[in-house]
Write a protein that holds these residues in place. Structure first.
Motif, short mmCIF file in Angstrom:
data_model
loop_
_atom_site.label_atom_id
_atom_site.label_comp_id
_atom_site.label_asym_id
_atom_site.label_seq_id
_atom_site.Cartn_x
_atom_site.Cartn_y
_atom_site.Cartn_z
N TRP A 1 -3.06 0.71 0.51
CA TRP A 1 -3.13 2.13 1.59
C TRP A 1 -2.73 1.10 2.96
O TRP A 1 -2.88 0.37 3.28
CB TRP A 1 -4.07 2.75 1.78
CG TRP A 1 -3.81 3.97 2.72
CD1 TRP A 1 -4.22 3.87 4.40
CD2 TRP A 1 -3.37 4.90 2.93
NE1 TRP A 1 -3.79 4.70 4.92
CE2 TRP A 1 -3.25 5.35 3.67
CE3 TRP A 1 -2.47 6.00 1.78
CZ2 TRP A 1 -2.52 6.57 4.61
CZ3 TRP A 1 -2.32 6.53 2.08
CH2 TRP A 1 -2.47 7.61 3.08
N PRO A 2 -1.29 2.16 3.34
CA PRO A 2 -0.34 2.29 3.12
C PRO A 2 0.67 1.51 2.25
O PRO A 2 1.59 2.65 2.39
CB PRO A 2 0.21 3.54 4.57
CG PRO A 2 0.56 1.90 5.17
CD PRO A 2 -0.34 1.36 4.78
N GLY A 3 0.15 0.93 1.30
CA GLY A 3 1.54 0.75 0.58
C GLY A 3 2.33 1.07 -0.62
O GLY A 3 3.44 1.51 -0.46
N TRP B 1 3.55 -3.35 10.11
CA TRP B 1 4.02 -3.17 8.97
C TRP B 1 4.16 -3.82 7.89
O TRP B 1 4.40 -3.53 6.05
CB TRP B 1 5.55 -2.32 9.49
CG TRP B 1 4.79 -0.65 9.85
CD1 TRP B 1 4.83 -0.26 11.53
CD2 TRP B 1 4.04 0.30 9.26
NE1 TRP B 1 4.09 0.59 11.33
CE2 TRP B 1 3.67 1.03 10.13
CE3 TRP B 1 3.61 0.09 7.65
CZ2 TRP B 1 3.28 2.53 9.71
CZ3 TRP B 1 3.11 1.21 7.79
CH2 TRP B 1 2.82 3.12 8.46
N ARG C 1 1.18 -4.80 6.43
CA ARG C 1 0.30 -3.99 5.97
C ARG C 1 0.80 -2.67 4.57
O ARG C 1 0.46 -2.38 3.24
CB ARG C 1 0.71 -2.07 6.93
CG ARG C 1 0.10 -2.59 8.09
CD ARG C 1 -0.54 -1.57 8.65
NE ARG C 1 -1.00 -0.39 8.34
CZ ARG C 1 -1.34 0.45 9.11
NH1 ARG C 1 -0.57 0.91 10.07
NH2 ARG C 1 -1.74 1.71 8.19
N LEU C 2 2.01 -2.98 4.06
CA LEU C 2 2.67 -2.53 3.33
C LEU C 2 2.44 -2.98 1.69
O LEU C 2 3.54 -3.11 0.90
CB LEU C 2 4.30 -2.82 3.30
CG LEU C 2 5.15 -1.47 3.76
CD1 LEU C 2 6.09 -2.18 4.57
CD2 LEU C 2 5.16 0.39 4.16
N GLU D 1 -0.17 -3.80 0.79
CA GLU D 1 -1.83 -3.39 1.04
C GLU D 1 -1.56 -1.90 0.06
O GLU D 1 -0.95 -1.10 0.67
CB GLU D 1 -2.69 -3.28 1.70
CG GLU D 1 -2.80 -4.52 3.01
CD GLU D 1 -3.53 -4.06 3.40
OE1 GLU D 1 -3.37 -3.56 4.21
OE2 GLU D 1 -4.01 -5.28 4.83
N PRO E 1 2.19 5.04 -1.04
CA PRO E 1 2.43 5.99 -0.47
C PRO E 1 3.50 6.07 -0.07
O PRO E 1 4.80 6.39 -0.68
CB PRO E 1 1.84 6.80 -0.09
CG PRO E 1 0.04 5.78 -0.30
CD PRO E 1 0.52 4.28 -0.72
N VAL E 2 3.92 4.83 0.46
CA VAL E 2 5.62 4.24 0.90
C VAL E 2 6.12 4.06 0.04
O VAL E 2 7.73 4.47 -0.12
CB VAL E 2 5.39 2.84 2.42
CG1 VAL E 2 6.94 2.54 2.65
CG2 VAL E 2 4.52 4.14 3.44
#
Length: 580
Positions: free
Chosen positions: A223-225, A215, A218-219, A221, A227-228
């Motif tokens: 997506w999904p960075g 995670w 990924r955060l 990037e 929106p998160v």
């Protein structure tokens, strides 16, 4: 561990034994510093610079020393003041250096250590966060110690692992200082040391640490960075408002209004006659009532909730990821994603936000951040005042004020990028592993920051309220209000007594807003008053900080800019609302 009041500067000729904590940012040095010295420590500026460092007194098995927490640095190239400070302390300001390395980013940390060893200072190595090594990877500290001829202690600062061994190692080095033989500080040598120090015994499989690492990658990037990031920021706002309002409405206000204030008013009435003294103490701006209610019952709940939210973002390792995500957006206003950190600090207090801008890559970026914070970033006390003033009418007004703040920041950034000379350097960021925050570490950070508010912001607010109470009862504030009537009544469309907060706001910015609570204002007037308070002149302490960090001319620009924008935008909104 005992506390020593720190007023003296680092002096190479001092007879005090000095131990320096040195390492990259976000490696856990502050946790070790607090554990060695206790939570109380002094902060000073290094001679000839604007760089702050922490100092405290620590005892290592009977060996007392002054412990210096050197600002985090990735190298000793001396390309900025923080790096130069580290070099100066190594060359003449310490007897032993504790080099704190990051097990999760070991190669870059070892490159820094090799640079430290070139300065021929007795060294102890603490490799922190060994719990973050990937499953199956093991640190061979004893092998690295033999290779470098220095003590190497694996630590997990957040739970105290390795702490006693580190104290033993520092004590031994203080008693028998040995200058290590330094290798050449090259990246090839750092890579060789990693291969020597880490063995891979993995057999595959998924672990909680592996999930966090996944995670963490990924955060950063889109997506999904992205929106998160929206969810995190909305959640942060919800924590600040929800927790703060809960503390205020269900705990502090009932205690103060139900128990504290009746006792104070009864005591004052029993020992004073009606007149000036009683009015100053418990009257309209009663020093003993408003001096407690405003800083502690109205503002402090939001100080607590804000610092809880900020500490969680810091301790989880999320802030650097947010910086990476925002880099493209910030590039449009001449900043980098990493500049989000001082801006966020400004929402706690403008002063650490301004001093935090020292990490900016260029002078242009640093000046832009400072002007943006002074203009449109409300400190946590001011935020608490906004919520106290507006939330009971409708939470939409609070959201509207922050929308105006963000819009003003964007416009100011674009304008400053075009007006100020200078270039934008690319972002260089070390993204630490994603972590689950430790409750006791977060609690300690919140407590330290709360103490800063209690003994700094709250005390100054109490002084200002005391002066305001006296001036009000003497009729001086009413006289000032008459002179400001064309501006306050004619342009801002506020009642004449709203001139009083404009005078108080010079001392503490949130006092531009809090007195409006006592006035019967319409929804539109509440919004106008909040907007004026948002852009109004910084408090005296912030003005002094700008003058110290830059010069008095820049401080003067801040004064003129904030006052002009405050009255201009506040008046435009008031006149526009009057048309409907």
């Amino acid at each position: 561990m005992s506390r020593r009041e720190e007023t003296a500067e680092v002096d190479a000729d001092s007879e005090d034994t000095r131990v320096a904590l040195l390492g990259p940012p976000n490696v856990g040095k502050s946790v070790l510093f607090n554990a060695l010295t206790g939570l109380d420590a002094g902060i000073a500026n290094y001679p000839g610079t604007t760089v702050e460092y922490k100092r405290g007194t620590a005892t290592f098995r009977g060996e007392e020393a002054t412990l210096i927490d050197v600002p985090g640095t990735y190298s000793l190239s001396a390309t900025n003041e923080a790096e130069q400070l580290a070099v100066d302390i190594l060359d003449g300001g310490c007897d032993v250096v504790v080099c704190v390395l990051d097990a999760a980013n070991l190669e870059s940390s070892l490159h820094l250590l090799l640079q430290v060893l070139e300065h021929d200072v007795p060294t102890v190595v603490a490799i922190n966060r060994v719990d973050l090594l990937e499953e199956g990877r093991r640190l061979r500290a004893e092998v690295l110690a033999r290779e470098l001829s220095v003590p190497v202690i694996p630590t997990v600062a957040t739970i105290g692992k390795g702490f006693e061994q580190l104290v033993d190692a520092v004590a031994g080095t203080l008693r028998n200082p040995t200058v290590p033989g330094g290798d050449e500080a090259t990246w090839d040598r750092a890579e060789e040391l990693v291969e020597i120090a880490i063995v891979d015994e993995s057999s595959g499989g998924s672990t909680p640490a592996g999930t966090l690492q996944l995670w963490g990658d990924r955060l950063v990037e889109p997506w999904p960075g992205l929106p998160v990031a929206v969810l995190v920021l909305v959640g942060t706002f919800a924590i600040v408002v929800g927790l703060g309002m809960g503390l205020r409405q269900y705990l502090l206000i009932p205690v103060f209004e139900g128990f504290v204030f009746p006792v104070i008013e009864g005591a004052v009435r029993s020992v004073t006659d009606p007149g000036l003294v009683r009015a100053v103490l418990i009257g309209e701006y009663g020093f003993l009532i408003k001096g407690i209610e405003w800083p502690f019952a109205l503002v402090m709940p939001y100080v607590i909730s804000f610092y809880i939210a900020l500490s969680l973002l810091e301790d989880s390792g999320y802030l650097p990821r947010l910086a990476v995500l925002l880099d493209g957006l910030f590039a449009r206003i001449g900043l980098t994603g990493s500049n989000v950190v001082p801006l966020l600090l400004g929402y706690g207090c403008a002063i650490p936000g301004i001093t935090g801008s020292r990490a900016a890559e260029t002078y242009k970026q640093r000046l832009s951040i400072t002007l943006m914070i002074c203009l449109a970033v409300p400190c946590v006390a001011q935020t608490g005042a906004f919520i106290a003033l507006l939330a009971e009418a409708t939470i939409l007004l609070v959201i509207a004020v922050f929308f105006v703040s963000f819009l003003a920041l964007a416009v100011a950034g674009v304008v400053l990028d075009r007006v100020l000379e200078g270039d934008r350097n690319p972002t260089v960021a070390d993204v630490p592993p994603l972590l689950i925050p430790k409750a006791h570490i977060t609690a300690n950070k919140v407590w330290m920051r709360l103490k800063h508010y209690l003994f700094g912001g709250a005390v100054h607010m109490i002084y200002a309220i005391g002066v305001a109470s006296l001036l009000y009862e003497l009729g001086i504030l009413e006289l000032i209000g008459e002179h400001l009537r064309p501006l306050v009544v004619g342009w801002l469309l506020l009642p004449e007594e709203a001139a009083t907060p404009l005078m108080l706001g010079i001392v503490r910015r949130e006092l531009t807003v809090l007195p409006l609570l006592e006035m019967d204002l319409s929804t539109g007037q509440l919004f106008v008053g909040a907007v004026v308070g948002l852009f109004y002149v910084p408090c005296i302490a912030v003005f002094a900080t700008v003058a110290e960090e830059f010069d008095i001319r820049i401080a003067g620009v801040v004064l003129v800019l904030t006052m002009g924008v405050s009255f201009l935008i506040g008046g435009v909104i008031a006149q526009t609302l009057a048309l409907f």
